[in-house]
Design a protein around this motif. Structure first.
Motif: not given
Length: 129
Positions: A1, A17, A19, A26, A41, A58
């Motif tokens: 990330m 962010d 996520h 994310d 993602e 997703e």
């Protein structure tokens, strides 16, 4: 990330962010000059290569938002993370469904009743054991 967020920020994008919100991606990245939105993602691999798995959520968002859904893969996370070339519209690739066993079941009385003796031995493959 962290690697992806730093990369996007270096491109003069506003990065968020998200996520933990279970949105199907994310990171949200917005180019303030062009207005381009990226729903990113992030997938990390400890090694230089390996399979990438998407959750059903997703996959659904990738298919629904093909115009702005991106897949960023970071390899060598265990040693020195390396961002691979970002992939726009990953839904265009031939993903394969992964099936897995969710649960096993067993009757409770199978564990609690005593084993009974049979009057005659069981027959297996046509002969007496």
């Amino acid at each position: 990330m962290r690697v992806v967020m730093e990369h996007e920020a270096a491109q003069n994008r506003k990065v968020f962010d998200v996520h933990e919100k279970n949105l199907g991606y994310d990171i949200t990245s917005l180019d303030l000059e062009s207005g381009e939105l990226r729903l990113i993602e992030v997938k990390g691999l400890g090694a230089a290569a390996g399979p990438i798995l998407l959750t059903p959520n997703e996959r659904r968002v990738a298919e629904d938002r093909r115009d702005c859904y991106w897949l960023y893969i970071v390899t060598n996370c265990a040693v020195e993370p390396e961002l691979q070339e970002p992939v726009c519209d990953p839904a265009r690739f031939p993903w394969h469904e992964v099936t897995q066993i969710q649960h096993y079941w067993l009757e409770v009385d199978a564990m609690t009743r005593p084993m009974g003796l049979r009057d005659a031995p069981a027959l297996y493959q046509g002969r007496r054991q």
